[in-house]
Design an enzyme around this catalytic site. Structure first.
Site, PDB file in Angstrom:
ATOM      1  N   GLY A   1       0.797  -0.928   0.020  1.00 35.36           N
ATOM      2  CA  GLY A   1      -0.159   0.178   0.034  1.00 35.36           C
ATOM      3  C   GLY A   1       0.870   1.309   0.018  1.00 35.36           C
TER       4      GLY A   1
ATOM      5  N   CYS B   1       2.267   1.273  13.062  1.00 32.84           N
ATOM      6  CA  CYS B   1       3.743   1.586  12.716  1.00 32.84           C
ATOM      7  C   CYS B   1       4.006   2.646  14.203  1.00 32.84           C
ATOM      8  CB  CYS B   1       4.009   2.294  11.599  1.00 32.84           C
ATOM      9  SG  CYS B   1       2.837   3.548  11.246  1.00 32.84           S
TER      10      CYS B   1
ATOM     11  N   SER C   1      -3.937  -3.510  -0.670  1.00 28.22           N
ATOM     12  CA  SER C   1      -2.569  -4.048  -0.252  1.00 28.22           C
ATOM     13  C   SER C   1      -3.098  -5.631   0.238  1.00 28.22           C
ATOM     14  CB  SER C   1      -2.027  -3.570   1.217  1.00 28.22           C
ATOM     15  OG  SER C   1      -1.062  -4.057   1.457  1.00 28.22           O
TER      16      SER C   1
ATOM     17  N   THR D   1      12.515  -5.963 -10.858  1.00 30.52           N
ATOM     18  CA  THR D   1      11.813  -7.477 -11.018  1.00 30.52           C
ATOM     19  C   THR D   1      10.610  -7.596 -10.106  1.00 30.52           C
ATOM     20  OG1 THR D   1      13.870  -8.148 -11.752  1.00 30.52           O
ATOM     21  CG2 THR D   1      12.386  -9.846 -11.057  1.00 30.52           C
TER      22      THR D   1
ATOM     23  N   ASN E   1      -8.273   2.806   8.962  1.00 32.32           N
ATOM     24  CA  ASN E   1      -7.581   1.836   9.625  1.00 32.32           C
ATOM     25  C   ASN E   1      -7.494   1.787  11.096  1.00 32.32           C
ATOM     26  OD1 ASN E   1      -5.552   4.242   8.577  1.00 32.32           O
ATOM     27  ND2 ASN E   1      -4.372   3.031   9.853  1.00 32.32           N
TER      28      ASN E   1
HETATM   29  N1  PLP Z   1      -3.245   2.467   3.929  1.00 29.23           N
HETATM   30  C1  PLP Z   1      -3.669   2.010   5.075  1.00 29.23           C
HETATM   31  C2  PLP Z   1      -5.304   2.614   5.190  1.00 29.23           C
HETATM   32  C3  PLP Z   1      -3.492   0.897   5.625  1.00 29.23           C
HETATM   33  O1  PLP Z   1      -4.235   0.536   6.682  1.00 29.23           O
HETATM   34  C4  PLP Z   1      -2.254   0.505   5.496  1.00 29.23           C
HETATM   35  C5  PLP Z   1      -1.513  -0.350   6.156  1.00 29.23           C
HETATM   36  O2  PLP Z   1      -2.107  -0.924   7.365  1.00 29.23           O
HETATM   37  C6  PLP Z   1      -1.358   1.130   4.379  1.00 29.23           C
HETATM   38  C7  PLP Z   1      -1.940   2.112   3.704  1.00 29.23           C
HETATM   39  C8  PLP Z   1       0.026   0.854   4.063  1.00 29.23           C
HETATM   40  O3  PLP Z   1       0.188  -0.640   3.494  1.00 29.23           O
HETATM   41  P1  PLP Z   1       1.119  -1.366   3.470  1.00 29.23           P
HETATM   42  O4  PLP Z   1       1.226  -1.897   4.685  1.00 29.23           O
HETATM   43  O5  PLP Z   1       1.008  -2.341   2.493  1.00 29.23           O
HETATM   44  O6  PLP Z   1       2.400  -0.673   2.788  1.00 29.23           O
END
Ligand code: PLP
Length: 417
Positions: free
Chosen positions: A69, A357, A230, A267, A164
């Site tokens: 993502g 994170c 994702s 790749t 999220n």
């Molecule tokens: N956007 C949202 C709403 C997410 O919840 C997340 C990951 O939890 C991301 C973007 C980032 O995705 P990725 O972890 O695949 O980089």
């Protein structure tokens, strides 16, 4: 262990894991090679692309596969800005942009850090002017305010589909309509939506569009022009995702190379992509049955109700908003989210505080604060995420553990729980 953490609850399905394993053991060629071994791998990658596109209701040719993502968001935002900047530069001038020609992007304080922090960084670097879309009284993106923010310098609007942390569903159909009316590309971070909800639910608007003669547009059922997903959020492997780009949207590649039709060099992550294709096929079948989602929404509601009854003072963040079925964000006033998370982990429940994170930091979630949630509640807020595999037994056991942990922590910290 009961997995109610957004990153662990969607463990790769057996099919996705087998697909990825098969690809790493049997399909080790490079899909760019012209010989047979390479072309077999190319075939597997393109089949997976088709499955992923089908999950979105999109044309496979419009899909760029990425490392997940975050990279997809980066490509969407920097890529569209780059193309807008190239248009704004006087012909023949390769260098920087006139200050007056700096394009603007419109986004919200509710976005995942991949969007929010990137926008902020681009603003600090003078590469874009960032306009934050105001939120309404419930803490949702307010489409009524969008029209006034768009002007001739607007390169992109970026608003997530579902949040999220809280699961709150943003009004992306309305935002998409407004962007289309003003001719501004609309990027939607649909990482929390794709694979959990039908992406084609925007069909109402599209049939209207079709009646108005807009039906020849590519992938008409999508409410946006660029869409991020994702695979690990729908039981695929981690580290693979993609960006759907509506045909005709100008975008500058960010990783230079010939792969992905010159739009993303490097790749391909073949095992990840093959696993993601299997996960997409399974998710499309799951999403087609609304009763499965309804069962889980009921389970989530039962979890929230039971925790609120057992932990007096606790609240559901985002309760007044439309929410996706999998997320419960519960605030335990005056408790420290990190302390509660550790207690839960010791007792067999995995949850998270804010975005994954940022766990480990004592800062309350910027998303909750932006929604107007008071700091003492934001500080003690945990996110519990269900997946299509979550069972009643897990939920009932989790209620006991969460309520007991909150009570214990409340007693030791003197909070009123
Ligand atoms: N956007 C949202 C709403 C997410 O919840 C997340 C990951 O939890 C991301 C973007 C980032 O995705 P990725 O972890 O695949 O980089």
């Amino acid at each position: 262990m009961i997995y109610l953490d957004n990153n662990a609850t969607t463990r790769p399905s057996d099919g996705a894991a087998q697909g990825a394993h098969l690809a790493s053991t049997a399909l080790w060629g490079n899909p760019s090679s012209v010989h047979r071994a390479g072309q077999e791998v190319r075939h597997a990658v393109e089949l997976a692309r088709r499955e992923l596109a089908a999950l979105l209701g999109a044309d496979p040719k419009e899909l760029v596969l990425t490392s997940g993502g975050t990279e997809s968001i980066d490509l969407a935002i920097r890529g569209v800005l780059g193309a807008a900047g190239a248009r704004a530069r006087p012909a023949g001038r390769a260098g920087g942009m006139d200050r007056a020609a700096v394009p603007n992007i419109i986004t919200t304080q509710l976005e995942h850090a991949a969007v929010r922090d990137l926008a902020r960084r681009l603003g600090e670097q003078g590469l874009a002017e960032v306009r934050w879309l105001p939120l309404d009284a419930r803490g949702m993106a307010d489409p009524a305010a969008l029209d006034g923010l768009i002007d001739g310098g607007t390169a992109l609007v970026s608003v997530q589909w579902a949040n999220n942390e809280t699961g709150v569903i943003q009004p992306v159909e309305r935002i998409g309509e407004l962007c289309r009316a003003r001719g501004v590309p609309f990027h939607c971070d649909a990482v929390q939506w794709v694979g959990k909800m039908p992406v084609g639910e925007a069909r109402q608007r599209d049939s209207e569009a079709a009646r108005q003669g807009l039906g020849k547009q590519s992938s008409p059922s999508l409410p946006c022009d660029l869409l991020t997903f994702s695979a690990h959020k729908f039981h695929g492997p981690k580290g693979v995702g993609g960006l759907w780009i509506r045909r005709g949207v100008a975008l500058t590649p960010q990783i230079i190379g010939t792969q992905e039709m010159d739009r993303r060099g490097g790749t391909e992550n073949v095992p990840g992509i093959v696993g993601a294709g299997v996960a997409a096929r399974e998710a499309a079948a799951w999403v087609a049955d609304p009763t499965a989602r309804a069962r889980l929404a009921t389970l989530r509601d039962r979890f929230e109700k039971a925790v609120l009854a057992r932990a007096p003072g606790s609240v559901v963040n985002g309760a007044g908003c439309p929410r996706i079925w999998n997320t419960a964000n519960i605030g335990f006033p005056r408790l420290e989210a990190e302390a509660l998370l550790l207690l839960l982990s010791e007792r067999g429940v995995c949850a998270s505080a804010g975005a994954a994170c940022s766990s480990g930091s004592l800062e309350p979630s910027p998303v909750l604060l932006a929604m107007g949630i008071p700091e003492p509640i934001a500080h003690g807020s945990l996110r519990f995420s269900l997946s299509r595999e979550t069972t009643e037994e897990e939920i009932d056991r989790a209620v006991e553990i969460v309520a007991a942990a909150a009570t214990q922590l409340g007693r030791s910290s003197g909070a009123s729980l």
